[in-house]
Each structure stands twice: as C-alpha cells, then as structure tokens.
Design a protein around this motif. Structure first.
Motif, PDB file in Angstrom:
ATOM      1  N   SER A  86     -28.268 -37.429  -5.571  1.00  0.00           N
ATOM      2  CA  SER A  86     -27.650 -37.147  -4.276  1.00  0.00           C
ATOM      3  C   SER A  86     -28.237 -35.918  -3.584  1.00  0.00           C
ATOM      4  O   SER A  86     -28.092 -35.760  -2.380  1.00  0.00           O
ATOM      5  CB  SER A  86     -26.148 -36.951  -4.466  1.00  0.00           C
ATOM      6  OG  SER A  86     -25.910 -35.930  -5.407  1.00  0.00           O
ATOM      7  N   ARG A  87     -28.858 -35.027  -4.354  1.00  0.00           N
ATOM      8  CA  ARG A  87     -29.325 -33.771  -3.757  1.00  0.00           C
ATOM      9  C   ARG A  87     -30.796 -33.541  -4.078  1.00  0.00           C
ATOM     10  O   ARG A  87     -31.137 -33.009  -5.142  1.00  0.00           O
ATOM     11  CB  ARG A  87     -28.471 -32.608  -4.262  1.00  0.00           C
ATOM     12  CG  ARG A  87     -27.043 -32.694  -3.729  1.00  0.00           C
ATOM     13  CD  ARG A  87     -26.229 -31.503  -4.115  1.00  0.00           C
ATOM     14  NE  ARG A  87     -24.914 -31.596  -3.527  1.00  0.00           N
ATOM     15  CZ  ARG A  87     -24.544 -30.970  -2.399  1.00  0.00           C
ATOM     16  NH1 ARG A  87     -25.392 -30.194  -1.769  1.00  0.00           N
ATOM     17  NH2 ARG A  87     -23.331 -31.109  -1.928  1.00  0.00           N
ATOM     18  N   PRO A  88     -31.691 -33.930  -3.127  1.00  0.00           N
ATOM     19  CA  PRO A  88     -33.134 -33.870  -3.398  1.00  0.00           C
ATOM     20  C   PRO A  88     -33.676 -32.469  -3.663  1.00  0.00           C
ATOM     21  O   PRO A  88     -34.709 -32.317  -4.306  1.00  0.00           O
ATOM     22  CB  PRO A  88     -33.764 -34.455  -2.127  1.00  0.00           C
ATOM     23  CG  PRO A  88     -32.687 -34.508  -1.100  1.00  0.00           C
ATOM     24  CD  PRO A  88     -31.363 -34.478  -1.820  1.00  0.00           C
ATOM     25  N   GLU A  89     -32.953 -31.439  -3.213  1.00  0.00           N
ATOM     26  CA  GLU A  89     -33.476 -30.070  -3.410  1.00  0.00           C
ATOM     27  C   GLU A  89     -33.164 -29.543  -4.801  1.00  0.00           C
ATOM     28  O   GLU A  89     -33.562 -28.444  -5.149  1.00  0.00           O
ATOM     29  CB  GLU A  89     -32.868 -29.071  -2.406  1.00  0.00           C
ATOM     30  CG  GLU A  89     -32.999 -29.423  -0.946  1.00  0.00           C
ATOM     31  CD  GLU A  89     -31.847 -30.309  -0.468  1.00  0.00           C
ATOM     32  OE1 GLU A  89     -30.938 -30.591  -1.283  1.00  0.00           O
ATOM     33  OE2 GLU A  89     -31.870 -30.745   0.692  1.00  0.00           O
ATOM     34  N   TYR A  90     -32.388 -30.306  -5.585  1.00  0.00           N
ATOM     35  CA  TYR A  90     -31.948 -29.816  -6.888  1.00  0.00           C
ATOM     36  C   TYR A  90     -32.256 -30.830  -7.989  1.00  0.00           C
ATOM     37  O   TYR A  90     -32.347 -32.030  -7.745  1.00  0.00           O
ATOM     38  CB  TYR A  90     -30.430 -29.580  -6.894  1.00  0.00           C
ATOM     39  CG  TYR A  90     -29.994 -28.449  -6.001  1.00  0.00           C
ATOM     40  CD1 TYR A  90     -29.854 -27.157  -6.503  1.00  0.00           C
ATOM     41  CD2 TYR A  90     -29.724 -28.673  -4.650  1.00  0.00           C
ATOM     42  CE1 TYR A  90     -29.456 -26.116  -5.681  1.00  0.00           C
ATOM     43  CE2 TYR A  90     -29.325 -27.631  -3.823  1.00  0.00           C
ATOM     44  CZ  TYR A  90     -29.194 -26.357  -4.338  1.00  0.00           C
ATOM     45  OH  TYR A  90     -28.802 -25.333  -3.524  1.00  0.00           O
ATOM     46  N   GLY A  91     -32.385 -30.325  -9.223  1.00  0.00           N
ATOM     47  CA  GLY A  91     -32.380 -31.160 -10.409  1.00  0.00           C
ATOM     48  C   GLY A  91     -31.185 -30.733 -11.249  1.00  0.00           C
ATOM     49  O   GLY A  91     -30.502 -29.744 -10.933  1.00  0.00           O
ATOM     50  N   VAL A 124     -37.381 -33.993  -4.023  1.00  0.00           N
ATOM     51  CA  VAL A 124     -37.866 -35.344  -4.339  1.00  0.00           C
ATOM     52  C   VAL A 124     -37.083 -36.352  -3.503  1.00  0.00           C
ATOM     53  O   VAL A 124     -36.011 -36.054  -2.986  1.00  0.00           O
ATOM     54  CB  VAL A 124     -37.663 -35.718  -5.829  1.00  0.00           C
ATOM     55  CG1 VAL A 124     -38.610 -34.961  -6.693  1.00  0.00           C
ATOM     56  CG2 VAL A 124     -36.212 -35.526  -6.237  1.00  0.00           C
ATOM     57  N   ALA A 125     -37.635 -37.577  -3.414  1.00  0.00           N
ATOM     58  CA  ALA A 125     -36.916 -38.639  -2.710  1.00  0.00           C
ATOM     59  C   ALA A 125     -35.774 -39.115  -3.596  1.00  0.00           C
ATOM     60  O   ALA A 125     -35.936 -39.250  -4.807  1.00  0.00           O
ATOM     61  CB  ALA A 125     -37.873 -39.795  -2.435  1.00  0.00           C
ATOM     62  N   THR A 126     -34.570 -39.312  -3.036  1.00  0.00           N
ATOM     63  CA  THR A 126     -33.428 -39.817  -3.814  1.00  0.00           C
ATOM     64  C   THR A 126     -32.770 -40.954  -3.046  1.00  0.00           C
ATOM     65  O   THR A 126     -33.107 -41.196  -1.886  1.00  0.00           O
ATOM     66  CB  THR A 126     -32.363 -38.718  -4.020  1.00  0.00           C
ATOM     67  OG1 THR A 126     -31.727 -38.497  -2.764  1.00  0.00           O
ATOM     68  CG2 THR A 126     -32.961 -37.437  -4.537  1.00  0.00           C
ATOM     69  N   ASP A 127     -31.798 -41.617  -3.726  1.00  0.00           N
ATOM     70  CA  ASP A 127     -31.080 -42.677  -3.014  1.00  0.00           C
ATOM     71  C   ASP A 127     -29.869 -42.125  -2.258  1.00  0.00           C
ATOM     72  O   ASP A 127     -29.052 -42.865  -1.731  1.00  0.00           O
ATOM     73  CB  ASP A 127     -30.644 -43.787  -3.979  1.00  0.00           C
ATOM     74  CG  ASP A 127     -29.594 -43.295  -4.970  1.00  0.00           C
ATOM     75  OD1 ASP A 127     -29.103 -42.164  -4.817  1.00  0.00           O
ATOM     76  OD2 ASP A 127     -29.262 -44.045  -5.894  1.00  0.00           O
ATOM     77  N   GLY A 128     -29.733 -40.791  -2.229  1.00  0.00           N
ATOM     78  CA  GLY A 128     -28.644 -40.166  -1.482  1.00  0.00           C
ATOM     79  C   GLY A 128     -27.278 -40.376  -2.109  1.00  0.00           C
ATOM     80  O   GLY A 128     -26.249 -40.052  -1.528  1.00  0.00           O
TER      81      GLY A 128
END
Ligand SMILES: CC(C)(COP(=O)(O)OP(=O)(O)OC[C@H]1O[C@@H](n2cnc3c(N)ncnc32)[C@H](O)[C@@H]1OP(=O)(O)O)[C@@H](O)C(=O)NCCC(=O)NCCSC(=O)C[C@H](O)C(=O)O
Length: 370
Positions: free
Chosen positions: A135-140, A172-176
């Motif tokens: 949900s959060r592309p700026e984080y892992g 990274v690209a995510t499915d949101g």
C-alpha cells in the motif's frame, strides 16, 4: 571574501553539500544480517523512575524496598517496561532512525529478570524478514529479532521480534492495497458479546471469578480504566531520548511535517506503558511474564490523551490443591504460590475512542487468599 552566513550564499551551500546520513533505509537490510548496536546504556534508578512515573506505573515493588522484598526482589528492580523500551531505544540509530513507524512486536520475554539498577545493556538484532509494502510505495516492512543482554555476563534480559515500516531510497510500484481494502468493505460489522462483566477487584481470584461468570452467559470480561494521560513534551520527546531512541518521529518536527503523521508522535513504548499503567492500577500485579501480538494502529501526538481498555482472556492457577492434597503444576506456572497467571488483551485508545495500540499480556496476579 565570501560570507558563508549570508542567507543566499548559505542556501546555495546547503544545496551543494552532501548530508552525512544517519540510520538505514529498507534497501540496507537483508534477512540474516546481524547488527551489534554500538550504543549501550546503564539501567539506572533515575531512568526507571522517570519512565514509570511519567507513564503512571506506580507498583510499589518498583519504588520501595519493603514492597520489593515482599515480592521476592533484593531491592526495587528495573521494570520490564523500561527494560523493553531501553532495549529498543538502543537499536533505533541502526534500525529505524530514518523515520519508519513502529508497527508491531511479539514474543516479548524477560528470561533474565529481575534486573537491578546498575546493569549495563548491550543489544544486538537480526533481520528476520523484509517485505514490500503493497500500500505504501515509499516504504518497506522489516522485522528484527532483538536481544538485550547484560553486558557483563551476556545473559539475555529482554528479547522480542519487532516490525517497522522503513523508508525506501527508491519507491517501488505497488497495487495500492486495493484488494485488501475491497475485502474490508464486505465486513458485516461488530460481533460483540451482549454483556461485559467487570471483575470485582484486582486479585487473581477476581479475574477467575469474572471469567467463570462470563462463561455462564454470552459475556466477555472487559472494562475500561478511568485514567488518561495527555501527551506532552516529556512523553513525546524526553522519554524516548532518555532511552537513546533517536527516531526523528519523536523530536524533529521539521522533518516529520512531511511524513504520514505530519508531526512528531509518541514513542510506541510510551503509549503502551501508559495504557499498561492504567490497567495495572486496577490489578494486583505480581510479575510480568510476556507480551505478544502488539500492534500500533494510529499515531499519538502531543495533546492526544491515552486511555486503556482491558479484556481478560484466560486465568491459570498453577498451584492447585488436589483431592489428595498434592499440588499440580503446568507450563504456565506462576513463579510463586502467592500468584496465578492471567492473560489480558489491552487496547490503548485516544480521546476520539480510536484504538492506538493493542496487545496480549501475560502477567502473574497476586492471590487474595495469601
Ligand atoms: C503507519 C500507518 C499510517 C500505516 O497505515 P496504513 O497505510 O493504513 O497501513 P497498515 O497500518 O495496515 O500497515 C502498513 C503495512 O504494514 C503491514 N503491517 C502492519 N502491522 C504489521 C505487523 N505487526 N507485522 C507485519 N506487517 C505489518 C500491513 O499489513 C501493511 O502492509 P501492506 O498492505 O503490504 O502495505 C499506521 O499503521 C499507523 O498510523 N500506525 C501507528 C504507527 C505508530 O504510531 N507507531 C508508534 C510510534 S512510531 C515509533 O514508536 C518509532 C520507534 O521509535 C521506532 O524507532 O521503532
């Protein structure tokens, strides 16, 4: 000669300068990595008392010699909450200083307690999992197993597994997170028992009797605690810094204004200890055993008030007289005949009744009969 303090010149200088970074990003963690944390601290009476007083934890065994001796301690020990917070605080520079939020922790245990003032802590962590946040592309999402040891003897005093959201260098690209959100929409709403039972007192027998009573009806043993603690500069910034917790989430308003919380937030361990302090004020705690499934659900910031709600899940009387007069014992044995073991779920919530923390806690609770 250039005046470097001229505002335009200095702005240009800042733009050209490389920042000497602190902390690590998601990409820096690899499963199996072991990190020996450089900072260490001496667990002091002052640190313990500051933490415990500001979070409303007033169990006399941690404050007074006679009460400590009555509980089987040599002197007032370091409280497991402060030990946990200090163990985590030391790890922050390496693990979470970059600004990732503390999401949860489990398997919090204290194999080496009681711990006394003067003990020096040495802490190490192992990366146990790294995952992409959908949900959060700026984080892992990173989990570590952390062990706080007595620096002199090497004995493990506190250990746990914790999970944080950690900023990535590159999004990274995510499915949101859309699939999960869509599933949640189908939720049928709350499914609570009709009745809540409140224990009559704070002894082991009160919790056991309340559970027996609830079992006979469609009821849960669940109640709220009256006290609240409004967050201020001390709880938001001073307490974490006193455990060497350098996470910018707690003391750098400038950086945090551009983050999901938009402001500095209370250290998760302060929120948790405060809720536990409220709960302990309504029970006769004997010893803390452990904590599991802890989660932080939303931010707590200065001005927010932390309240607590408790659900009693299970009681176990480890030392029971049988018909032949012998004693039975089990895996969950209390450390003393004077106590029985209780498992609670504690939920901290704010002034808008939103849950901010939840977790299960196993504690030994004093028996009335002794
Ligand atoms: C941080 C949040 C704003 C995020 O909210 P939201 O975007 O709604 O997502 P989720 O809360 O569902 O979680 C994000 C992803 O993380 C996974 N997750 C959550 N909990 C765990 C867990 N215990 N173990 C493993 N994974 C977990 C979710 O499944 C999500 O995954 P994905 O769908 O793939 O993206 C919100 O969570 C929030 O506000 N939380 C409160 C955070 C907080 O206030 N913490 C305490 C203060 S910060 C602190 O104490 C720092 C400390 O000093 C330190 O250094 O650690």
């Amino acid at each position: 000669m250039t005046d470097w303090t001229d505002p335009d010149t200095f702005a240009q200088a800042l733009e050209q300068a490389e920042t000497r970074e602190k902390g690590n990003c998601f990409e820096d963690f690899e499963e199996g990595d072991v990190i020996e944390h450089g900072p260490g601290l001496t667990l002091t009476r002052w640190g313990n008392e500051s933490w415990m007083s500001q979070t409303l934890n007033h169990d006399p065994a941690y404050w007074r010699s006679d009460a400590a001796e009555d509980r089987g301690f040599d002197e007032p020990p370091i409280h497991p909450d402060y030990l946990t917070a200090a163990t985590l605080g030391i790890t922050v520079e390496d693990l979470s200083e970059k600004g990732g939020y503390f999401l949860g922790r489990t398997d919090v245990r204290f194999p080496g307690t009681p711990v006394y003032a003067g003990t020096e802590l040495h802490v190490e962590s192992e990366v146990v999992n790294t995952a992409t946040s959908s949900s959060r592309p700026e984080y892992g999402i990173v989990s570590w197993r952390t062990r706080g040891r007595d620096a002199e003897t090497g004995e493990v005093l506190c250990s746990y597994e914790r999970t944080n959201m950690i900023p990535r260098r590159e999004p990274v690209a995510t499915d949101g997170g859309g699939a999960a959100a869509a599933e949640e929409d189908g939720d049928d709403g709350p499914d609570l028992p009709e009745e809540f039972v409140t224990p009559e007192g704070g002894y082991f027998e009160d919790f056991a009797a309340a559970l027996d009573e609830a079992e006979e009806r469609d009821a849960a043993v669940a109640y709220r605690h009256e006290r609240g603690r409004t967050q201020d500069d001390v709880t938001v910034a001073s307490l974490p810094l006193a455990t060497l917790n350098t996470a910018k989430q707690h003391h750098n308003v400038d950086v945090m204004s551009d983050s999901p919380s938009g402001d500095i937030v209370t250290y998760g361990d302060v929120t948790r200890s405060t809720a536990l302090g409220h709960a302990r004020s309504d029970e006769r705690t004997w010893r803390e055993v452990g904590f599991d499934d802890e989660g932080f659900h939303t931010f707590v910031a200065a001005g927010d008030t932390v309240y607590a709600f408790t659900r009693v899940l299970e009681t176990e009387d480890s030392v029971e007289e049988t018909s032949t007069g012998s004693r039975t014992s089990s895996e969950n044995d209390a450390s003393s005949d004077e106590a029985g073991t209780v498992t609670f779920e504690h939920i901290a919530f704010n002034q808008n009744d939103e849950p901010v923390y939840s977790g299960t806690r196993t504690a030994e609770i004093r028996k009335r009969s002794n």
